[in-house]
Write an enzyme that holds these catalytic residues in place. Structure first.
Site, PDB file in Angstrom:
ATOM      1  N   TYR A   1       0.838  -1.210   0.000  1.00  0.00           N
ATOM      2  CA  TYR A   1       0.000   0.000   0.000  1.00  0.00           C
ATOM      3  C   TYR A   1       0.867   1.252   0.000  1.00  0.00           C
ATOM      4  CZ  TYR A   1      -3.123   3.664   1.776  1.00  0.00           C
ATOM      5  OH  TYR A   1      -3.820   4.846   1.946  1.00  0.00           O
TER       6      TYR A   1
ATOM      7  N   LYS B   1       1.109   4.446  -2.778  1.00  0.00           N
ATOM      8  CA  LYS B   1       0.854   5.860  -2.480  1.00  0.00           C
ATOM      9  C   LYS B   1       2.083   6.715  -2.811  1.00  0.00           C
ATOM     10  CE  LYS B   1      -3.353   5.878  -1.452  1.00  0.00           C
ATOM     11  NZ  LYS B   1      -4.345   6.832  -1.935  1.00  0.00           N
TER      12      LYS B   1
HETATM   13  N1  LIG Z   1      -8.751   6.999   5.997  1.00  0.00           N
HETATM   14  C1  LIG Z   1      -7.468   7.251   6.213  1.00  0.00           C
HETATM   15  O1  LIG Z   1      -7.022   7.310   7.347  1.00  0.00           O
HETATM   16  C2  LIG Z   1      -6.526   7.472   5.066  1.00  0.00           C
HETATM   17  C3  LIG Z   1      -5.178   7.712   5.338  1.00  0.00           C
HETATM   18  C4  LIG Z   1      -4.299   7.931   4.278  1.00  0.00           C
HETATM   19  C5  LIG Z   1      -4.784   7.943   2.983  1.00  0.00           C
HETATM   20  N2  LIG Z   1      -6.097   7.682   2.731  1.00  0.00           N
HETATM   21  C6  LIG Z   1      -6.561   7.666   1.353  1.00  0.00           C
HETATM   22  O2  LIG Z   1      -7.719   8.470   1.256  1.00  0.00           O
HETATM   23  C7  LIG Z   1      -8.580   7.972   0.233  1.00  0.00           C
HETATM   24  C8  LIG Z   1      -9.966   7.762   0.763  1.00  0.00           C
HETATM   25  O3  LIG Z   1      -9.917   6.825   1.832  1.00  0.00           O
HETATM   26  P1  LIG Z   1     -11.179   6.446   2.719  1.00  0.00           P
HETATM   27  O4  LIG Z   1     -10.691   6.239   4.090  1.00  0.00           O
HETATM   28  O5  LIG Z   1     -12.294   7.384   2.478  1.00  0.00           O
HETATM   29  O6  LIG Z   1     -11.514   4.998   2.128  1.00  0.00           O
HETATM   30  P2  LIG Z   1     -12.896   4.407   1.586  1.00  0.00           P
HETATM   31  O7  LIG Z   1     -12.628   2.953   1.350  1.00  0.00           O
HETATM   32  O8  LIG Z   1     -14.008   4.763   2.490  1.00  0.00           O
HETATM   33  O9  LIG Z   1     -13.082   5.182   0.218  1.00  0.00           O
HETATM   34  C9  LIG Z   1     -12.472   4.801  -0.971  1.00  0.00           C
HETATM   35  C10 LIG Z   1     -13.506   4.909  -2.072  1.00  0.00           C
HETATM   36  O10 LIG Z   1     -12.890   4.550  -3.325  1.00  0.00           O
HETATM   37  C11 LIG Z   1     -13.776   3.704  -4.045  1.00  0.00           C
HETATM   38  N3  LIG Z   1     -13.038   2.851  -4.961  1.00  0.00           N
HETATM   39  C12 LIG Z   1     -12.180   1.833  -4.640  1.00  0.00           C
HETATM   40  N4  LIG Z   1     -11.721   1.251  -5.752  1.00  0.00           N
HETATM   41  C13 LIG Z   1     -12.284   1.913  -6.802  1.00  0.00           C
HETATM   42  C14 LIG Z   1     -12.213   1.759  -8.202  1.00  0.00           C
HETATM   43  N5  LIG Z   1     -11.462   0.791  -8.753  1.00  0.00           N
HETATM   44  N6  LIG Z   1     -12.911   2.606  -8.988  1.00  0.00           N
HETATM   45  C15 LIG Z   1     -13.686   3.570  -8.441  1.00  0.00           C
HETATM   46  N7  LIG Z   1     -13.810   3.752  -7.115  1.00  0.00           N
HETATM   47  C16 LIG Z   1     -13.115   2.927  -6.307  1.00  0.00           C
HETATM   48  C17 LIG Z   1     -14.466   2.889  -2.955  1.00  0.00           C
HETATM   49  O11 LIG Z   1     -15.665   2.283  -3.391  1.00  0.00           O
HETATM   50  C18 LIG Z   1     -14.680   3.945  -1.886  1.00  0.00           C
HETATM   51  O12 LIG Z   1     -15.900   4.622  -2.048  1.00  0.00           O
HETATM   52  C19 LIG Z   1      -7.888   6.726  -0.300  1.00  0.00           C
HETATM   53  O13 LIG Z   1      -7.117   7.072  -1.424  1.00  0.00           O
HETATM   54  C20 LIG Z   1      -6.975   6.311   0.836  1.00  0.00           C
HETATM   55  O14 LIG Z   1      -5.858   5.561   0.380  1.00  0.00           O
HETATM   56  C21 LIG Z   1      -6.978   7.449   3.737  1.00  0.00           C
END
Ligand SMILES: NC(=O)c1ccc[n+]([C@@H]2O[C@H](COP(=O)([O-])OP(=O)(O)OC[C@H]3O[C@@H](n4cnc5c(N)ncnc54)[C@H](O)[C@@H]3O)[C@@H](O)[C@H]2O)c1
Length: 323
Positions: free
Chosen positions: A147, A151
């Site tokens: 992962y 990123k």
């Molecule tokens: N939550 C955290 O603490 C955190 C920390 C660092 C980075 N991030 C990043 O932030 C972003 C959002 O994370 P989140 O916590 O809201 O996660 P989440 O899983 O709730 O949201 C991710 C969304 O992306 C969609 N998705 C996944 N694969 C897809 C595809 N192939 N095509 C279209 N849509 C797709 C999912 O259905 C989901 O709605 C991500 O990129 C994640 O890596 C999150």
């Protein structure tokens, strides 16, 4: 009023971004394939903003879906990805396909549509095995998981697209985001929603390790502020940059559980007495995480409004009323 595509808009962070942008009067399209997101996160927006909100069901692994969603848009907030370190360790191929190939598709579609700025969800996992604290944007270590690799590759691609095709980007390295609508279910649930759900059910949460690992837990409203600042930034120095997106305070897992018991205990006294268990440390986890937010403060004017405890109180209230 600007036209913004939010990818991953059915997820935790994406749905909060869609809502905040619609509230301030922007026109929003969401692209999502519901891999981990939920239509329930969007139904209130579809109902409340029939003329300003559009949902495109599609997959970022398909360039045509990306092109369709980005058509007519001015800005992109790219949130779609498969989160979770353990998920990527179990299935690195799928994480790579979505997080790297999907990201590249979105960059290409955005470039060809002449998007003004591509803002994307980067991650604190990029700091990898770097020991330095607080984490400053330019000092990173080796990635500790698939992962984290995905990123970091996102950051590299965005920078190359800026240099090669003149695109504008801002990458936001999120640090353990939490808040309303974060999914507490499934094998890869994040620690805060998972522990809240377990405590509400009088189950025993299990901390990986002795509980002294620490995180810069960041409330969703601080993340919304960063995304809005990234959209609105007009100073040249602020673009084509990576920013830590955090509160800038460290909380151990043991402290976190203490706060959760305190806040949930106000609704249900029994929760204060629930025993916390400990398991082995998890492969791929960074031991200590704390962000310097100086760069975001000076270049974007970031001023986070929610401390960890304040955000946690709001979050606990939300789960109590909605779970
Ligand atoms: N939550 C955290 O603490 C955190 C920390 C660092 C980075 N991030 C990043 O932030 C972003 C959002 O994370 P989140 O916590 O809201 O996660 P989440 O899983 O709730 O949201 C991710 C969304 O992306 C969609 N998705 C996944 N694969 C897809 C595809 N192939 N095509 C279209 N849509 C797709 C999912 O259905 C989901 O709605 C991500 O990129 C994640 O890596 C999150």
């Amino acid at each position: 009023m600007i036209k913004v595509l939010v990818t991953g808009g059915a997820g935790f962070i994406g749905s909060n971004l869609c809502e905040a942008l619609l509230e301030r009067g922007d026109i929003v399209t969401c692209l999502d394939n519901f891999a981990t997101g939920h239509i329930e996160n969007l139904l209130p927006l579809i109902e409340k903003y029939p003329n300003c909100f559009k949902l495109v069901v599609g997959d970022i692994r398909k360039l045509e879906d990306c092109r369709k969603a980005v058509k007519g848009m001015e800005y992109v907030l790219h949130e779609a990805a498969l989160g979770s370190v353990p998920r990527s360790i179990k299935d690195p191929i799928t994480s790579n396909e979505v997080n790297i190939n999907g990201f590249l598709n979105m960059l290409i579609a955005s470039r060809d549509e002449g998007i003004k700025r591509f803002i994307f969800a980067a991650s604190s996992s990029t700091y990898g095995d770097s020991q330095s604290l607080p984490k400053e944007e330019d000092v990173i270590g080796k990635p500790l998981s698939p992962y984290a690799i995905t990123k970091y590759v996102n950051e590299l691609y965005a920078d190359v697209f800026a240099r090669t095709y003149g695109m504008e980007y801002i990458g936001l390295r999120y640090f353990n985001v939490f808040g309303r609508r974060q999914d507490p279910f499934g094998a890869y649930a994040a620690v805060i929603p998972l522990f809240v759900k377990q405590l509400m059910r009088h189950e025993n949460p299990v901390i990986n390790g002795d509980g002294e690992y620490s995180r810069d837990f960041t409330y969703i409203d601080n993340v919304i502020q960063m995304n809005q600042l990234a959209l609105d930034a007009t100073n040249f120095d602020a673009v084509n940059q990576i920013y830590n997106t955090a509160f800038g305070e460290r909380t151990t897992l043991n402290q976190l559980v203490g706060y959760l018991k305190e806040f949930l205990g106000e609704f249900d006294e029994e929760i204060r007495k629930i025993e916390i268990l400990h398991g082995p440390n998890r492969v791929g986890d960074i031991p200590y995480s704390l962000a310097s937010i100086d760069k975001a403060k000076s270049l974007l004017g970031y001023a986070p409004q929610y401390s960890m405890r304040l955000g946690l109180q709001e979050t606990v209230k939300w789960y109590w009323n909605n779970l």
